[in-house]
Enzyme design. Sequence first.
Site, PDB file in Angstrom:
ATOM      1  N   ASP A 213     -12.950  21.311  -9.618  1.00 36.87           N
ATOM      2  CA  ASP A 213     -12.175  20.789 -10.739  1.00 36.87           C
ATOM      3  C   ASP A 213     -12.715  21.276 -12.085  1.00 36.87           C
ATOM      4  O   ASP A 213     -13.910  21.220 -12.347  1.00 36.87           O
ATOM      5  CB  ASP A 213     -12.185  19.251 -10.709  1.00 36.87           C
ATOM      6  CG  ASP A 213     -11.482  18.684  -9.483  1.00 36.87           C
ATOM      7  OD1 ASP A 213     -10.789  19.448  -8.788  1.00 36.87           O
ATOM      8  OD2 ASP A 213     -11.621  17.470  -9.243  1.00 36.87           O
TER       9      ASP A 213
ATOM     10  N   GLY B  87      -7.336  18.783 -14.621  1.00 33.61           N
ATOM     11  CA  GLY B  87      -8.561  19.371 -14.053  1.00 33.61           C
ATOM     12  C   GLY B  87      -8.365  20.011 -12.694  1.00 33.61           C
ATOM     13  O   GLY B  87      -9.337  20.426 -12.065  1.00 33.61           O
ATOM     14  N   GLN B  88      -7.124  20.105 -12.204  1.00 31.57           N
ATOM     15  CA  GLN B  88      -6.940  20.587 -10.834  1.00 31.57           C
ATOM     16  C   GLN B  88      -5.855  21.666 -10.700  1.00 31.57           C
ATOM     17  O   GLN B  88      -5.080  21.665  -9.734  1.00 31.57           O
ATOM     18  CB  GLN B  88      -6.603  19.398  -9.912  1.00 31.57           C
ATOM     19  CG  GLN B  88      -7.766  18.411  -9.768  1.00 31.57           C
ATOM     20  CD  GLN B  88      -7.649  17.581  -8.510  1.00 31.57           C
ATOM     21  OE1 GLN B  88      -6.813  16.711  -8.425  1.00 31.57           O
ATOM     22  NE2 GLN B  88      -8.474  17.881  -7.518  1.00 31.57           N
TER      23      GLN B  88
ATOM     24  N   TYR C 201      -6.350  23.471  -7.345  1.00 29.91           N
ATOM     25  CA  TYR C 201      -6.110  22.579  -6.205  1.00 29.91           C
ATOM     26  C   TYR C 201      -4.624  22.227  -6.112  1.00 29.91           C
ATOM     27  O   TYR C 201      -4.018  22.287  -5.030  1.00 29.91           O
ATOM     28  CB  TYR C 201      -6.972  21.328  -6.391  1.00 29.91           C
ATOM     29  CG  TYR C 201      -6.945  20.351  -5.246  1.00 29.91           C
ATOM     30  CD1 TYR C 201      -7.735  20.555  -4.116  1.00 29.91           C
ATOM     31  CD2 TYR C 201      -6.158  19.201  -5.298  1.00 29.91           C
ATOM     32  CE1 TYR C 201      -7.736  19.639  -3.069  1.00 29.91           C
ATOM     33  CE2 TYR C 201      -6.152  18.286  -4.266  1.00 29.91           C
ATOM     34  CZ  TYR C 201      -6.950  18.512  -3.154  1.00 29.91           C
ATOM     35  OH  TYR C 201      -6.951  17.603  -2.111  1.00 29.91           O
TER      36      TYR C 201
ATOM     37  N   PRO D  64      -1.687  13.069   1.215  1.00 29.97           N
ATOM     38  CA  PRO D  64      -2.495  11.886   0.884  1.00 29.97           C
ATOM     39  C   PRO D  64      -2.606  11.695  -0.626  1.00 29.97           C
ATOM     40  O   PRO D  64      -2.572  12.662  -1.397  1.00 29.97           O
ATOM     41  CB  PRO D  64      -3.869  12.226   1.453  1.00 29.97           C
ATOM     42  CG  PRO D  64      -3.665  13.347   2.408  1.00 29.97           C
ATOM     43  CD  PRO D  64      -2.482  14.101   1.891  1.00 29.97           C
TER      44      PRO D  64
END
Length: 278
Positions: free
Chosen positions: A115, A170-171, A174, A216
Site C-alpha cells: 500500500d 493507498g491501494q 491492489y 471479501p
Amino acid sequence: MNAISTTPLDQPTVMAGEKLAGKVALVTGGSRGIGAAICRSLASQGASVAAGYSGNTDRAEQFLKEFECDFPGQGASVHQGNVSNPEDCRRVVQEVLERHGRIDILVNNAGITMDKMAMKMSVEEWNTVLAVNLSGSFYMAQPVLEHMVERGTGRIIFVSSVIGETGNIGQANYAASKAGMLGLTKTLAKEAAFILARAGKLVDDGIGITVNTVTPGFVATEMLEAVPEKVLDKIRSQIPVGRLCRPEEIARVVHFLAADASAYITGQVWGVNGGLDM
Ligand code: CAA
C-alpha cells in the site's frame, strides 16, 4: 502494527457434510489466513486439499500437521511455488495431479498488498502486486482449466476483494489487480462453457465447469496488521455490520460455490463484506 485479533474463531475441525467427498481442491496461499480457512472448510465437506505456499515452509508444515490431526486420512499436501512465476504454477499443478490424481477445485487465493498513495508508488510496487494477484491467478487457472476441460468438470474460484469494486486510498495496485480478476472470471466462465458445449460435454443436468469470484471485505488476517490504527478505525466505522469479517465467513461461500449443485452459478461475483459496498 495495529491491535486486531487474527485468532480464528470458528475453524471447522470436523466433517460438517459430504458434498465435496472424493473431490480434490488446490488452494493457493492455503497455509494461512483466508486460504487456510478455505482449506479447512473444503475438507469439512469431504475434499482432499493441496495447499500452495510461497516462502514460509515452517508455517506450511505446521498447517499440514494441524490439518492432518483435524482431518485424519483425508489426503492433504503442501506445495511451494511463486504464483507470479508461470513455470512454478505449471509445476505445482503437475505435483498435485501426481499426488492426488485430479483437480476438481482451484481456489486462486494467494495475494499481497504493497500500500502506498498512487503518486508515491514505485513501478516495482505496481508490477509486483499485479504479478502476484492478477497474473498469478491466470498462470494457475490456465493449466488447471486444461485439465478440467479434458475431464469435463471443475470449479474455479477467485478470491478478489471489495477493493476491486470500490477502490481504496493507498491501494491503486491492489485495487487494479482485484478488479482485473473480475474480468478474468467472467471471461474464463464464458470460455469454459463455450469449450464444453463445442466438445459436446455440456450435459443438461451435469456438473460442468464454473468460474466465480468471491469479493471479501476487510478480513481479520495478518494482511490487516499493516494498516495504521487510525485508518483501521475509519474503515471499521464504514462497515454497516460494525465489525471485521472472519476468514470462515469467506470460506463457507467458497465451499458452497465448489459444490456440484452450484452448477448454474458461473461468471458471478459474490460479495462478503458486511455491507461495505452499499
Ligand atoms: N480510508 C480512509 N482514509 C484513509 C485511508 C483509507 N483507506 N487510508 C489513509 N487514509 C487517510 C488517513 O487516515 C490520513 O488521514 P488524516 O491526514 O486525516 O489523518 C491520510 O489518509 C493520510 O494517511 P497516512 O498518514 O497513513 O499517510 P501515509 O502516506 O503515511 O500512508 C497509506 C498512506 C499507505 C495509504 C496508509 O494510510 C495505509 O496503509 N492505509 C491503509 C490502506 C488500506 O486500507 N489497506 C487495506 C489492507 S487489507 C486489504 O487490502 C485486504 C482487502 O482486500 C480489504
